[in-house]
Design an enzyme around this catalytic site. Sequence first.
Site, short mmCIF file in Angstrom:
data_model
loop_
_atom_site.label_atom_id
_atom_site.label_comp_id
_atom_site.label_asym_id
_atom_site.label_seq_id
_atom_site.Cartn_x
_atom_site.Cartn_y
_atom_site.Cartn_z
N ARG A 102 0.89 -1.19 0.00
CA ARG A 102 0.00 0.00 0.00
C ARG A 102 0.91 1.22 0.00
O ARG A 102 1.71 1.42 0.92
CB ARG A 102 -0.91 -0.01 1.23
CG ARG A 102 -1.66 1.30 1.40
CD ARG A 102 -2.74 1.24 2.45
NE ARG A 102 -3.92 0.53 1.97
CZ ARG A 102 -5.14 0.66 2.47
NH1 ARG A 102 -5.37 1.49 3.47
NH2 ARG A 102 -6.16 -0.01 1.98
N HIS B 149 -7.54 0.89 -6.31
CA HIS B 149 -7.74 0.05 -5.13
C HIS B 149 -8.41 -1.24 -5.62
O HIS B 149 -9.59 -1.50 -5.36
CB HIS B 149 -8.62 0.78 -4.11
CG HIS B 149 -8.59 0.19 -2.73
ND1 HIS B 149 -7.83 -0.91 -2.39
CD2 HIS B 149 -9.25 0.54 -1.58
CE1 HIS B 149 -8.01 -1.20 -1.12
NE2 HIS B 149 -8.87 -0.33 -0.61
N GLN C 54 -10.38 -3.89 -3.34
CA GLN C 54 -11.65 -3.37 -2.84
C GLN C 54 -12.77 -3.62 -3.86
O GLN C 54 -13.84 -4.14 -3.51
CB GLN C 54 -11.53 -1.86 -2.56
CG GLN C 54 -12.80 -1.22 -2.08
CD GLN C 54 -13.14 -1.63 -0.66
OE1 GLN C 54 -12.34 -1.45 0.24
NE2 GLN C 54 -14.32 -2.19 -0.45
N ASP D 206 -17.24 6.82 -0.80
CA ASP D 206 -15.90 6.69 -0.22
C ASP D 206 -15.61 8.03 0.46
O ASP D 206 -16.34 9.02 0.25
CB ASP D 206 -14.90 6.43 -1.37
CG ASP D 206 -13.46 6.29 -0.92
OD1 ASP D 206 -13.18 6.13 0.29
OD2 ASP D 206 -12.56 6.35 -1.81
N CYS E 34 -16.77 1.73 1.17
CA CYS E 34 -15.56 0.90 1.34
C CYS E 34 -14.99 1.03 2.74
O CYS E 34 -14.20 0.19 3.16
CB CYS E 34 -14.54 1.25 0.26
SG CYS E 34 -14.03 2.97 0.27
N ARG F 263 -13.66 -8.68 1.85
CA ARG F 263 -12.26 -8.44 1.48
C ARG F 263 -11.42 -9.70 1.78
O ARG F 263 -10.57 -10.08 1.00
CB ARG F 263 -11.69 -7.25 2.27
CG ARG F 263 -12.41 -5.91 2.05
CD ARG F 263 -12.13 -5.34 0.69
NE ARG F 263 -10.71 -5.21 0.45
CZ ARG F 263 -9.94 -4.20 0.90
NH1 ARG F 263 -10.48 -3.22 1.59
NH2 ARG F 263 -8.64 -4.16 0.63
N1 CP Z 1 -11.41 -0.04 2.59
C1 CP Z 1 -10.13 -0.14 3.00
O1 CP Z 1 -9.21 -0.40 2.20
O2 CP Z 1 -9.95 0.04 4.33
P1 CP Z 1 -8.55 0.21 5.07
O3 CP Z 1 -7.98 1.53 4.64
O4 CP Z 1 -8.89 0.17 6.53
O5 CP Z 1 -7.63 -0.91 4.67
N1 NVA Z 2 -9.96 6.74 -1.36
C1 NVA Z 2 -9.60 6.31 -0.03
C2 NVA Z 2 -9.84 4.85 0.14
C3 NVA Z 2 -9.64 4.34 1.54
C4 NVA Z 2 -9.85 2.87 1.65
C5 NVA Z 2 -8.17 6.66 0.25
O1 NVA Z 2 -7.32 6.50 -0.63
O2 NVA Z 2 -7.86 7.11 1.37
#
Ligand code: CP
Ligand code: NVA
Length: 306
Positions: free
Chosen positions: A101, A128, A131, A220, A260, A288
């Site tokens: 990530r 993502h 997701q 989101d 999400c 997930r």
């Molecule tokens: N939706 C999601 O990816 O959550 P986190 O940021 O908690 O991993």
């Molecule tokens: N768009 C958000 C998604 C979090 C799961 C971010 O990147 O923070």
Amino acid sequence: MKNLLSIESLSRQEILDIIALGGEMKATRGHLARHPLRHRCWGMIFLKSSTRTRVSFEVGIRELGGDALFFNANDLQLGRGEPIEDTARVLGRMLHGAVIRTFAQSDVEAFARLSGLPTVNALTDAEHPCQILADLFTIQEKLGTWRGKTVCYLGDGACNVPISWLWAAARLGDFKLVIAAPPKYQPDADLLRRLGPGADVRCEADPHAAAEGADVLYTDVWVSMGMEAEAGPRMEELGSYGITSELLARAKPGALVMHCLPAYRGKEITAEVLEANAETIFTQAENRLHVQKAILSLLADNHAAP
Ligand code: CP
Ligand code: NVA
């Protein structure tokens, strides 16, 4: 499938295979016939916060028989400026897979290329993918299918989550995607062109018109990780795009409300709508785990055993 770097890089069949295997993983949790990650150690490199992605991958790796090592930026020399290319070449000689990530999509791609490891994008600024694969599975579980349905995404239409939705619409070509966002937060015109003719996508500035007749309302956060400096203007400019009961009344009766997570009540969704749809939203989070186990299993099967 050697890596899971984006929805853009997947074929329709690969998406369908992941979702089908996700269903098997869910049905057989706790009594798996095989453990494809046995004797394999996967690294998890997270340069941004995470609850769902981190925990679901760690649990998933263990349930598949493997071991997970978690690193945030400061656990590695990466945090002191060691290039991702060198990190990849070192870890490629030690680990058996990686879940990353980070900010730049190019970093995940460079890691995959130079490590030679099966590599999973656990969220970048660009996509993502895990997701949205899990979300498609949830829609199938709750509505029977996503085929022929209309998914309406509301909020920041230019961040990673809607971009992965756009590629899902392009690759699957069998559902309608409406993005409701102010013009400034709509997806880039060049990206929309690159989706190709198979994507049934509409961008709409009026959230009420966008929600009309939708099967799924999806949202989101308005301030994605890394965008904190823009929080003030975003709250103002996106203020009328939250999912409220009035907006939900425009959607089809029985429409799914999806998020999400993490959720900011009173911003992108009201507390009332979130709680009334908590079963869907928390099943979405649970899924997930099942879908990512499918991804890990398919990747392990496509790489030589250690
Ligand atoms: N939706 C999601 O990816 O959550 P986190 O940021 O908690 O991993
Ligand atoms: N768009 C958000 C998604 C979090 C799961 C971010 O990147 O923070």
